[in-house]
Motif scaffolding. Structure first.
Motif, PDB file in Angstrom:
ATOM      1  N   GLU A 280      -3.173   4.105 -14.238  1.00 31.85           N
ATOM      2  CA  GLU A 280      -4.504   3.852 -14.784  1.00 31.85           C
ATOM      3  C   GLU A 280      -4.429   3.002 -16.045  1.00 31.85           C
TER       4      GLU A 280
ATOM      5  N   ASP B 160      -0.470   9.031 -12.158  1.00 30.59           N
ATOM      6  CA  ASP B 160      -1.883   8.657 -12.273  1.00 30.59           C
ATOM      7  C   ASP B 160      -2.178   8.060 -13.647  1.00 30.59           C
TER       8      ASP B 160
ATOM      9  N   ARG C 147       3.080   3.318  -5.706  1.00 33.30           N
ATOM     10  CA  ARG C 147       3.437   4.647  -6.209  1.00 33.30           C
ATOM     11  C   ARG C 147       4.802   5.078  -5.666  1.00 33.30           C
TER      12      ARG C 147
END
Length: 466
Positions: free
Chosen positions: A147, A143, A174
């Protein structure tokens, strides 16, 4: 006392042959575990030249298997002690058994890192993270990294994210990062491997010499070997059923395939593609007025030729484009491949930081931290410590060898006195630890390189149980 077991000659080789490395290729139900236990028992109870059980490194791939191995050895020693109560050698081995090196590769690495904690730079009192904890840390690290990259809006990353998106979420992206990381962690030197993947898309070298093309050529050779095998079967059928007209062309087909396989390592990519894509078996000359036997032979040959045609189509599918077209595609993909590799590097660094904050290691950390102690990354040779440790072990025994990966195999090599005292048992058809990036091709490589063992023959060698 149980009934004395009868052993096959190959099984007896498995526990009686010493003096070098052995690979035992064992089919399901062939008694491989029994052979391994018997080898250990005979080594540690030999009245003239015994090896103490704590001088063996015995590696299994599950803790349950390690516990079962220890129990089977204890039971066998108890049986011997019951038969000869005054034999102190049996008593000694039973006493040494609790501290014997019988464990998973992870268990061995934990003990190694604890023993040499001062040389590792790891947190004092580190522990192995639970599966649930690693999943949380992996998700958190991924994450964070994604980001950061979405904020930076780097063109190559955005192109990669666009390519690996279904328009709803970034699940595919991912998954790509995590899959690449899993492959990387199965290598002895992960960062080196990752750099090689990036270099493969920009390297100025003949296409057939690139790292990604080598396994394709290897697969092509395997397919051509199968085609040659089917052709030889067709020749046997034609000979047996008196299809004389077929024998005018089938041997020529076999020769053509054999010559193609021989030339494969010397040809350029485009030459390989031209030969494989353009190859067609010679047309068979019809057999005039075939009798019943010949008619049956014709059906069998037709079935084999269908297999050959199918294999040729599969082989051609591995080479869809010319070298120029491949290079154009590689040039387009290179920025995205580099972006993916950077993502993997950033993810690995972030994940490692999170683990260090909690003083934890995951399973791949155990192997790689152990390799830092045992292998010089500049020379790929065993370190002084590895050479010293190798003197502790008279033999390194690895069960389920088909399930080891490149990093684990490098560790075994570092501790095995230049691979002179390895005893490896496995069945390539039973490789199950894909989630840990098991590499059955390592087993297959030794199987191809080692000659079959013959009585009094040299080592290393292969013993086949089946």
């Amino acid at each position: 006392m149980g009934k004395t077991r009868e052993w096959t000659p190959q099984q007896e080789y498995g526990f009686s042959v010493h003096g070098g490395s052995l690979l035992v290729s064992a089919a399901a139900g062939s008694g491989k575990t029994a052979v391994l236990v018997e080898r250990i028992i005979r080594r540690i109870t030999d009245p003239e030249n015994h090896v103490d059980v704590d001088r063996l490194l015995i590696v299994t791939f599950t803790r349950a298997a390690a516990a079962e191995m220890r129990q089977r050895l204890s039971d066998a020693l108890s049986d011997k002690m019951a038969a000869e109560p005054n034999n102190m050698l049996y008593v000694r081995q039973q006493m040494l058994l609790p501290q014997a090196n019988i464990s998973t590769i992870d268990g061995f690495c934990v003990r190694l890192l604890q023993e040499f904690a001062g040389r590792t730079g790891l947190p004092v009192g580190f522990r192995v993270a639970e599966e649930g904890q690693t999943k949380l840390l992996i998700s958190q690290a991924l994450d964070t990294v994604l980001e950061q990259n979405y904020r930076r809006q780097d063109p190559a990353f955005m192109q990669l994210a666009s390519q690996l998106s279904d328009g709803k979420d970034d699940f595919i992206l991912r998954r790509a990062v995590l899959t690449a990381n899993e492959f990387m962690q199965a290598q002895p030197f992960p960062q080196r491997w990752l750099q090689q993947q990036m270099d493969a898309y920009t390297a100025v070298m003949p296409l057939e010499k690139t790292d990604w093309m080598k396994p394709i050529i290897k697969q092509l050779d395997f397919m051509l070997e199968r085609i040659e095998h089917y052709t030889q079967q067709a020749i046997q059928v034609a000979t047996r059923t008196n299809l004389d007209s077929y024998m005018q062309t089938l041997p020529l087909d076999a020769d053509n395939i054999r010559q193609l396989r021989q030339r494969l390592p010397e040809m350029t990519y485009d030459e390989i593609r031209q030969q494989v894509v353009g190859y067609k078996p010679l047309k068979l000359i019809p057999q005039k007025k075939p009798d019943a036997v010949q008619a049956e032979g014709k059906e069998t040959v037709a079935s084999l030729r269908k297999r050959i045609t199918d294999r040729l189509k599969q082989a051609a599918g591995l080479l869809p484009d010319t070298e120029q077209q491949c290079r154009e595609d590689m040039a387009k993909m290179a920025p995205m491949v580099e972006a993916l590799c950077r993502l993997v590097q950033e993810f690995t660094a972030c994940y490692t930081d999170l683990k260090r904050q909690q003083k934890t290691l995951d399973f791949s950390d155990l192997t790689h931290e152990a390799l830092k102690l045992l292998v010089d990354p500049d020379t790929d040779k065993p370190t002084l410590l590895a050479r010293q440790l190798s003197s502790r072990f008279e033999e390194i025994m690895v069960d389920e060898y088909q399930d080891c990966n490149a990093a684990q195999n490098t560790l075994f090599r570092a501790l095995s006195r230049e691979e002179s005292n390895l005893f490896m048992v496995g069945d390539i058809k039973q490789s199950i630890y894909v989630f840990r990036q098991a590499m059955p091709e390592i087993f297959a490589g030794r199987l191809a390189a080692y000659p079959p063992y013959t009585e009094g023959g040299s080592l290393p060698a292969v013993i086949t149980l089946g």
